[in-house]
Design an enzyme around this catalytic site. Structure first.
Site, PDB file in Angstrom:
ATOM      1  N   LYS A  38     -10.223  -0.473  -5.258  1.00 37.54           N
ATOM      2  CA  LYS A  38     -10.621  -1.867  -4.989  1.00 37.54           C
ATOM      3  C   LYS A  38     -11.796  -1.919  -4.011  1.00 37.54           C
ATOM      4  O   LYS A  38     -12.792  -2.577  -4.265  1.00 37.54           O
ATOM      5  CB  LYS A  38      -9.439  -2.668  -4.407  1.00 37.54           C
ATOM      6  CG  LYS A  38      -8.231  -2.743  -5.325  1.00 37.54           C
ATOM      7  CD  LYS A  38      -7.107  -3.562  -4.723  1.00 37.54           C
ATOM      8  CE  LYS A  38      -6.481  -2.957  -3.474  1.00 37.54           C
ATOM      9  NZ  LYS A  38      -5.783  -1.672  -3.694  1.00 37.54           N
ATOM     10  N   ARG A  85      -0.904 -10.820  -2.258  1.00 35.42           N
ATOM     11  CA  ARG A  85      -0.148  -9.588  -2.425  1.00 35.42           C
ATOM     12  C   ARG A  85       1.280  -9.862  -2.877  1.00 35.42           C
ATOM     13  O   ARG A  85       2.065  -8.962  -3.052  1.00 35.42           O
ATOM     14  CB  ARG A  85      -0.093  -8.946  -1.052  1.00 35.42           C
ATOM     15  CG  ARG A  85      -0.046  -7.469  -1.036  1.00 35.42           C
ATOM     16  CD  ARG A  85      -1.318  -6.828  -0.990  1.00 35.42           C
ATOM     17  NE  ARG A  85      -1.260  -5.478  -0.538  1.00 35.42           N
ATOM     18  CZ  ARG A  85      -2.310  -4.882  -0.019  1.00 35.42           C
ATOM     19  NH1 ARG A  85      -3.419  -5.512   0.152  1.00 35.42           N
ATOM     20  NH2 ARG A  85      -2.239  -3.629   0.312  1.00 35.42           N
ATOM     21  N   ARG A 123      -8.583  10.511   0.978  1.00 34.94           N
ATOM     22  CA  ARG A 123      -9.632   9.542   1.364  1.00 34.94           C
ATOM     23  C   ARG A 123     -10.080   9.789   2.813  1.00 34.94           C
ATOM     24  O   ARG A 123      -9.281  10.100   3.682  1.00 34.94           O
ATOM     25  CB  ARG A 123      -9.092   8.115   1.249  1.00 34.94           C
ATOM     26  CG  ARG A 123     -10.027   7.076   1.861  1.00 34.94           C
ATOM     27  CD  ARG A 123      -9.645   5.655   1.554  1.00 34.94           C
ATOM     28  NE  ARG A 123      -8.224   5.422   1.623  1.00 34.94           N
ATOM     29  CZ  ARG A 123      -7.611   4.390   1.053  1.00 34.94           C
ATOM     30  NH1 ARG A 123      -8.302   3.496   0.384  1.00 34.94           N
ATOM     31  NH2 ARG A 123      -6.320   4.251   1.155  1.00 34.94           N
ATOM     32  N   ARG A 133      -7.407   7.319   7.321  1.00 37.40           N
ATOM     33  CA  ARG A 133      -6.720   6.076   7.674  1.00 37.40           C
ATOM     34  C   ARG A 133      -5.286   6.392   8.094  1.00 37.40           C
ATOM     35  O   ARG A 133      -4.652   7.275   7.515  1.00 37.40           O
ATOM     36  CB  ARG A 133      -6.700   5.147   6.449  1.00 37.40           C
ATOM     37  CG  ARG A 133      -7.561   3.926   6.618  1.00 37.40           C
ATOM     38  CD  ARG A 133      -7.738   3.144   5.357  1.00 37.40           C
ATOM     39  NE  ARG A 133      -6.511   2.616   4.778  1.00 37.40           N
ATOM     40  CZ  ARG A 133      -6.477   1.827   3.710  1.00 37.40           C
ATOM     41  NH1 ARG A 133      -7.602   1.469   3.126  1.00 37.40           N
ATOM     42  NH2 ARG A 133      -5.344   1.394   3.228  1.00 37.40           N
ATOM     43  N   ARG A 138       3.711   2.516   0.013  1.00 33.50           N
ATOM     44  CA  ARG A 138       2.790   1.432  -0.393  1.00 33.50           C
ATOM     45  C   ARG A 138       2.829   1.226  -1.898  1.00 33.50           C
ATOM     46  O   ARG A 138       2.745   0.092  -2.387  1.00 33.50           O
ATOM     47  CB  ARG A 138       1.359   1.746   0.077  1.00 33.50           C
ATOM     48  CG  ARG A 138       1.185   1.460   1.570  1.00 33.50           C
ATOM     49  CD  ARG A 138       0.075   2.254   2.199  1.00 33.50           C
ATOM     50  NE  ARG A 138      -1.214   2.007   1.603  1.00 33.50           N
ATOM     51  CZ  ARG A 138      -2.232   2.874   1.640  1.00 33.50           C
ATOM     52  NH1 ARG A 138      -2.087   4.043   2.247  1.00 33.50           N
ATOM     53  NH2 ARG A 138      -3.368   2.579   1.096  1.00 33.50           N
TER      54      ARG A 138
END
Ligand code: AP5
Ligand code: MG
Length: 214
Positions: A13, A88, A127, A160, A171
């Protein structure tokens, strides 16, 4: 262009949002980025949000919906926006609908970047993000020119806090329980446009431009 971008955690995203906002000249409104900025600045909102984000749980709607509605009233959103990571759950979607209809605003499309859950843990755990400008990389799929250094501003790349294996897995579960029902919600409103996000970065963006032009 008034858009939402949806997709499982790690679907791309944020990566595609950067392309979309540059192409359509609209602001990128990411609730995740807003919460991370609040945590960095040690604000009251940041303190409240961090305990949920660390576990991969949703931050309560009462905190989340307000910051989005306030942001949407800023002048740069007048001609369009891209909402990333909001809504969400159904209750956030209903609150957004109410806010938009009170203002006489209609969404143009809801983009769903569809990627199978099985490959997303690797995307999240690998990431790396720039500490300074927030640019996103991946240790395997999108390497910076110099390991650990941002191509754009030369600052260090970090992981992160919620990109650990256990939190990433939670998640994905939270998405299935809370966010996945929104796909049917927006399909019923004839707004949903799905793009295959399990392709090369440039091909995903080409497909996004293609579905949005229809
Ligand atoms: P948020 O920041 O929104 O995170 P998320 O939904 O988990 O999504 P990510 O940002 O992890 O993934 P992405 O889809 O943006 O992928 P990216 O482009 O980076 O939310 C974080 C937390 O904040 C939530 O858990 C919650 O606690 C809270 N929160 C936020 N909004 C909320 C709300 N509305 N209500 C309540 N709580 C809220 O890409 C991922 C990686 O894959 C990168 O390394 C990238 O380089 C790589 N990649 C991207 N595309 C490709 C490709 N095509 N091929 C290979 N690799 C790729
Ligand atoms: Mg993101």
């Amino acid at each position: 262009m008034k858009l939402l971008i949806m997709g499982r955690p790690g679907a791309g995203k944020g990566t595609q949002a950067e392309n979309i906002v540059n192409y359509y000249h609209i602001p990128h409104i990411s609730t995740g980025d807003m919460f991370r900025a609040a945590i960095k600045n040690k604000t009251k909102l940041g303190l409240e949000a961090s305990s949920y984000m660390e576990k991969g749980e949703l931050v309560p709607d009462s905190l989340t919906t307000n910051i989005v509605c306030e942001r949407l009233q800023e002048p740069d959103c007048k001609d369009g926006f891209l909402l990333d990571g909001f809504p969400r759950n159904i209750s956030q979607a209903e609150a957004l609908d109410k806010f938009l209809s009170d203002k006489g605003i209609c969404l143009d499309a809801v983009l769903d970047i569809n990627v199978p859950a099985s490959i997303l843990i690797d995307r999240m755990v690998g990431r790396r993000v720039c500490k300074n400008c927030g640019a996103t990389y991946h240790v395997e799929f999108n390497k910076p020119q110099v390991e650990g250094v941002c191509d754009k501003c030369g600052s260090p790349l970090v992981q992160r806090a919620d990109d650990t294996y256990d939190t990433a897995k939670n998640r994905l579960d939270v998405y299935d329980q809370n966010t996945a029902p929104l796909l049917a919600y927006y399909e019923a409103k004839n707004l949903l446009k799905t793009v295959d996000g399990n392709q090369d970065f440039a091909k995903v963006f080409a497909d996004i431009k293609n579905v949005l032009s229809k």
